[in-house]
Design a protein around this motif. Structure first.
Motif, PDB file in Angstrom:
ATOM      1  N   ALA A 119     -22.262  24.143  46.120  1.00 21.84           N
ATOM      2  CA  ALA A 119     -22.563  23.849  44.713  1.00 21.84           C
ATOM      3  C   ALA A 119     -24.028  24.151  44.397  1.00 21.84           C
ATOM      4  CB  ALA A 119     -22.244  22.394  44.402  1.00 21.84           C
ATOM      5  N   ALA A 120     -24.931  23.844  45.321  1.00 16.95           N
ATOM      6  CA  ALA A 120     -26.350  24.138  45.098  1.00 16.95           C
ATOM      7  C   ALA A 120     -26.588  25.637  45.005  1.00 16.95           C
ATOM      8  CB  ALA A 120     -27.186  23.537  46.221  1.00 16.95           C
ATOM      9  N   THR A 121     -25.899  26.402  45.840  1.00 17.06           N
ATOM     10  CA  THR A 121     -26.018  27.857  45.790  1.00 17.06           C
ATOM     11  C   THR A 121     -25.487  28.402  44.468  1.00 17.06           C
ATOM     12  OG1 THR A 121     -25.769  27.986  48.182  1.00 17.06           O
ATOM     13  CG2 THR A 121     -25.373  30.000  46.951  1.00 17.06           C
ATOM     14  N   MET A 122     -24.349  27.871  44.040  1.00 10.34           N
ATOM     15  CA  MET A 122     -23.754  28.328  42.778  1.00 10.34           C
ATOM     16  C   MET A 122     -24.619  27.925  41.581  1.00 10.34           C
ATOM     17  SD  MET A 122     -19.747  27.501  43.470  1.00 10.34           S
ATOM     18  CE  MET A 122     -19.283  27.941  41.805  1.00 10.34           C
ATOM     19  N   LEU A 129     -12.683  22.408  49.238  1.00 12.38           N
ATOM     20  CA  LEU A 129     -13.482  21.529  50.100  1.00 12.38           C
ATOM     21  C   LEU A 129     -13.349  20.065  49.688  1.00 12.38           C
ATOM     22  CD1 LEU A 129     -16.733  23.636  50.573  1.00 12.38           C
ATOM     23  CD2 LEU A 129     -14.986  23.128  52.289  1.00 12.38           C
ATOM     24  N   THR A 130     -13.309  19.815  48.390  1.00 10.93           N
ATOM     25  CA  THR A 130     -13.137  18.440  47.908  1.00 10.93           C
ATOM     26  C   THR A 130     -11.780  17.883  48.337  1.00 10.93           C
ATOM     27  OG1 THR A 130     -14.564  18.894  46.016  1.00 10.93           O
ATOM     28  CG2 THR A 130     -13.110  16.988  45.846  1.00 10.93           C
ATOM     29  N   LEU A 131     -10.750  18.696  48.218  1.00 14.24           N
ATOM     30  CA  LEU A 131      -9.412  18.266  48.628  1.00 14.24           C
ATOM     31  C   LEU A 131      -9.349  18.012  50.129  1.00 14.24           C
ATOM     32  CD1 LEU A 131      -6.466  17.733  47.874  1.00 14.24           C
ATOM     33  CD2 LEU A 131      -6.028  20.165  48.253  1.00 14.24           C
ATOM     34  N   VAL A 132      -9.951  18.889  50.913  1.00 13.84           N
ATOM     35  CA  VAL A 132      -9.959  18.712  52.373  1.00 13.84           C
ATOM     36  C   VAL A 132     -10.669  17.416  52.745  1.00 13.84           C
ATOM     37  CG1 VAL A 132     -10.916  19.644  54.531  1.00 13.84           C
ATOM     38  CG2 VAL A 132      -9.720  21.152  52.954  1.00 13.84           C
ATOM     39  N   ALA A 133     -11.782  17.117  52.101  1.00 14.28           N
ATOM     40  CA  ALA A 133     -12.513  15.877  52.396  1.00 14.28           C
ATOM     41  C   ALA A 133     -11.666  14.652  52.076  1.00 14.28           C
ATOM     42  CB  ALA A 133     -13.823  15.845  51.612  1.00 14.28           C
ATOM     43  N   SER A 176     -14.943  27.202  40.874  1.00 17.33           N
ATOM     44  CA  SER A 176     -14.968  27.630  42.263  1.00 17.33           C
ATOM     45  C   SER A 176     -13.752  27.082  43.012  1.00 17.33           C
ATOM     46  CB  SER A 176     -16.240  27.133  42.944  1.00 17.33           C
ATOM     47  OG  SER A 176     -16.175  27.370  44.332  1.00 17.33           O
ATOM     48  N   PRO A 177     -12.797  27.943  43.362  1.00 20.23           N
ATOM     49  CA  PRO A 177     -11.661  27.480  44.165  1.00 20.23           C
ATOM     50  C   PRO A 177     -12.094  26.964  45.535  1.00 20.23           C
ATOM     51  CG  PRO A 177     -11.251  29.693  43.293  1.00 20.23           C
ATOM     52  CD  PRO A 177     -12.665  29.335  42.969  1.00 20.23           C
TER      53      PRO A 177
END
Length: 142
Positions: free
Chosen positions: A113-116, A54-58, A48-49
């Motif tokens: 992530a939960a949705t995926m 989102l991880t990078l932004v955090a 998932s890009p």
């Protein structure tokens, strides 16, 4: 008499902003270290890009908390006249806001992530080795 000179502020010093912002940044970074995650993990079948973004932004927001603390303290120290407490308080509030924003971004990443992960999982349809996403929502995600 007091040991504080007339040009010093007794209530707020630059090191206060530096310590507060750095402590917040360290705690936020510590939360995101592999060994100290919440324990919620999601197995994802497809990369998932959006989740990577989102991880990078955090992580950038956590780095921004450090930056707000360092720049605020350095600016307050280097000025020819002493900084006013509102400037240092603003630096501390900025560091707190950045950590809260990072935790909010991480919480939305966990929701994604939960949705995926809720999608049906079939090893034959996965396009690579399944990715495991460990949740790191932080203390400030409500």
């Amino acid at each position: 008499m007091s040991d504080i000179k007339a040009d010093q502020h007794a209530a707020m010093q630059p090191w206060h902003a530096m310590t507060f912002g750095s402590a917040l940044g360290l705690v936020a970074l510590f939360e995101r270290v592999q060994g100290f995650r919440s324990g919620r993990q999601y197995v994802l079948c497809h990369e998932s890009p959006d989740l990577n973004h989102l991880t990078l932004v955090a992580l950038v927001l956590v780095a921004g908390a450090f930056l707000a603390a360092v720049v605020g303290a350095a600016t307050a120290t280097m000025r020819s006249k002493p900084s006013r407490p509102p400037f240092l308080i603003a630096c501390m509030v900025a560091a707190l806001a950045l950590v809260v924003a990072a935790d909010t971004v991480d919480a939305s990443g966990e929701r994604l992530a939960a949705t995926m992960a809720a999608e049906p999982f079939n090893e034959r349809t996965c396009d690579y080795t399944p990715q495991v996403y460990s949740a790191t929502p932080g203390w400030f995600s409500w």
